[in-house]
Write a protein that holds these residues in place. Sequence first.
Motif, PDB file in Angstrom:
ATOM      1  N   ASN A  51       8.797  -6.795   6.784  1.00 23.86           N
ATOM      2  CA  ASN A  51       8.137  -5.816   5.923  1.00 23.86           C
ATOM      3  C   ASN A  51       8.610  -5.856   4.483  1.00 23.86           C
ATOM      4  O   ASN A  51       8.241  -5.020   3.681  1.00 23.86           O
ATOM      5  CB  ASN A  51       8.325  -4.402   6.486  1.00 23.86           C
ATOM      6  CG  ASN A  51       9.749  -3.898   6.355  1.00 23.86           C
ATOM      7  OD1 ASN A  51      10.687  -4.679   6.233  1.00 23.86           O
ATOM      8  ND2 ASN A  51       9.927  -2.598   6.395  1.00 23.86           N
ATOM      9  N   SER A  52       9.432  -6.852   4.128  1.00 26.72           N
ATOM     10  CA  SER A  52       9.960  -6.865   2.768  1.00 26.72           C
ATOM     11  C   SER A  52      10.248  -8.286   2.301  1.00 26.72           C
ATOM     12  O   SER A  52      10.268  -9.228   3.083  1.00 26.72           O
ATOM     13  CB  SER A  52      11.245  -6.035   2.690  1.00 26.72           C
ATOM     14  OG  SER A  52      12.272  -6.649   3.445  1.00 26.72           O
ATOM     15  N   SER A  71      13.024   0.149   7.963  1.00 27.39           N
ATOM     16  CA  SER A  71      11.937   0.124   8.957  1.00 27.39           C
ATOM     17  C   SER A  71      10.936   1.265   8.772  1.00 27.39           C
ATOM     18  O   SER A  71       9.847   1.214   9.328  1.00 27.39           O
ATOM     19  CB  SER A  71      12.519   0.165  10.370  1.00 27.39           C
ATOM     20  OG  SER A  71      13.234   1.370  10.563  1.00 27.39           O
ATOM     21  N   THR A  72      11.284   2.271   7.975  1.00 27.36           N
ATOM     22  CA  THR A  72      10.346   3.385   7.764  1.00 27.36           C
ATOM     23  C   THR A  72       9.465   3.162   6.538  1.00 27.36           C
ATOM     24  O   THR A  72       8.602   3.968   6.247  1.00 27.36           O
ATOM     25  CB  THR A  72      11.105   4.722   7.608  1.00 27.36           C
ATOM     26  OG1 THR A  72      11.935   4.649   6.450  1.00 27.36           O
ATOM     27  CG2 THR A  72      11.942   5.025   8.836  1.00 27.36           C
ATOM     28  N   VAL A  73       9.700   2.065   5.815  1.00 23.13           N
ATOM     29  CA  VAL A  73       8.912   1.760   4.621  1.00 23.13           C
ATOM     30  C   VAL A  73       7.891   0.694   4.993  1.00 23.13           C
ATOM     31  O   VAL A  73       8.213  -0.292   5.626  1.00 23.13           O
ATOM     32  CB  VAL A  73       9.810   1.267   3.470  1.00 23.13           C
ATOM     33  CG1 VAL A  73       8.981   0.904   2.257  1.00 23.13           C
ATOM     34  CG2 VAL A  73      10.843   2.318   3.109  1.00 23.13           C
ATOM     35  N   SER A  74       6.642   0.899   4.595  1.00 24.02           N
ATOM     36  CA  SER A  74       5.593  -0.049   4.958  1.00 24.02           C
ATOM     37  C   SER A  74       5.326  -1.040   3.836  1.00 24.02           C
ATOM     38  O   SER A  74       5.645  -0.790   2.675  1.00 24.02           O
ATOM     39  CB  SER A  74       4.305   0.693   5.313  1.00 24.02           C
ATOM     40  OG  SER A  74       3.860   1.425   4.194  1.00 24.02           O
ATOM     41  N   CYS A  97      12.367  -5.476  -1.630  1.00 23.81           N
ATOM     42  CA  CYS A  97      11.146  -4.887  -2.173  1.00 23.81           C
ATOM     43  C   CYS A  97      10.013  -5.057  -1.164  1.00 23.81           C
ATOM     44  O   CYS A  97      10.139  -5.824  -0.212  1.00 23.81           O
ATOM     45  CB  CYS A  97      10.796  -5.510  -3.523  1.00 23.81           C
ATOM     46  SG  CYS A  97      10.697  -7.306  -3.498  1.00 23.81           S
ATOM     47  N   TYR A  98       8.914  -4.354  -1.367  1.00 24.31           N
ATOM     48  CA  TYR A  98       7.876  -4.248  -0.342  1.00 24.31           C
ATOM     49  C   TYR A  98       6.472  -4.593  -0.835  1.00 24.31           C
ATOM     50  O   TYR A  98       5.496  -4.209  -0.212  1.00 24.31           O
ATOM     51  CB  TYR A  98       7.891  -2.823   0.241  1.00 24.31           C
ATOM     52  CG  TYR A  98       9.230  -2.467   0.831  1.00 24.31           C
ATOM     53  CD1 TYR A  98       9.521  -2.780   2.158  1.00 24.31           C
ATOM     54  CD2 TYR A  98      10.215  -1.867   0.062  1.00 24.31           C
ATOM     55  CE1 TYR A  98      10.756  -2.480   2.697  1.00 24.31           C
ATOM     56  CE2 TYR A  98      11.452  -1.563   0.604  1.00 24.31           C
ATOM     57  CZ  TYR A  98      11.716  -1.874   1.919  1.00 24.31           C
ATOM     58  OH  TYR A  98      12.944  -1.579   2.452  1.00 24.31           O
ATOM     59  N   LEU A  99       6.359  -5.334  -1.919  1.00 27.51           N
ATOM     60  CA  LEU A  99       5.061  -5.751  -2.452  1.00 27.51           C
ATOM     61  C   LEU A  99       4.976  -7.274  -2.449  1.00 27.51           C
ATOM     62  O   LEU A  99       5.989  -7.950  -2.600  1.00 27.51           O
ATOM     63  CB  LEU A  99       4.882  -5.242  -3.886  1.00 27.51           C
ATOM     64  CG  LEU A  99       4.899  -3.731  -4.066  1.00 27.51           C
ATOM     65  CD1 LEU A  99       4.961  -3.373  -5.548  1.00 27.51           C
ATOM     66  CD2 LEU A  99       3.669  -3.116  -3.433  1.00 27.51           C
TER      67      LEU A  99
END
Length: 126
Positions: A51-52, A71-74, A97-99
């Motif tokens: 996810n990152s 794990s709680t960040v999408s 980061c998550y983008l």
Amino acid sequence: MKGAILFTVLAGLVSTGLAIQCYVCTSDDDVACNDPFESFTMTKQTCYGTNSCTKAAALGQVSRACGYGNSTVSVGSSHGGCTTTKIFGIEATSCTCYLDGCNSANLPKLSAFATLTLVTAFKALF
């Protein structure tokens, strides 16, 4: 009708659903991976099951990879950040980061196609 247009535009901008795309390299193997990052010579890889994206730097070396962040960040969240630690006098920085493509040193930019699509959609809606 306006809702359908907006949904179509947004769906078209999502490239791989829940998979994130990250730069994957090490400066040991490719000097373009080091900072300043030469992203135009690299291809983002699709990271399924993560996810990152991550970037780690220590002793003048840089590593960019797919990662397992909070794990709680999408995927697509703007949350993320860096931590710097010092172990035995060696300073290391690790960023998550998550983008898509967010583990580059450059700021992410909208592609020309995405910009044109957004402008067209807003003109159609308003």
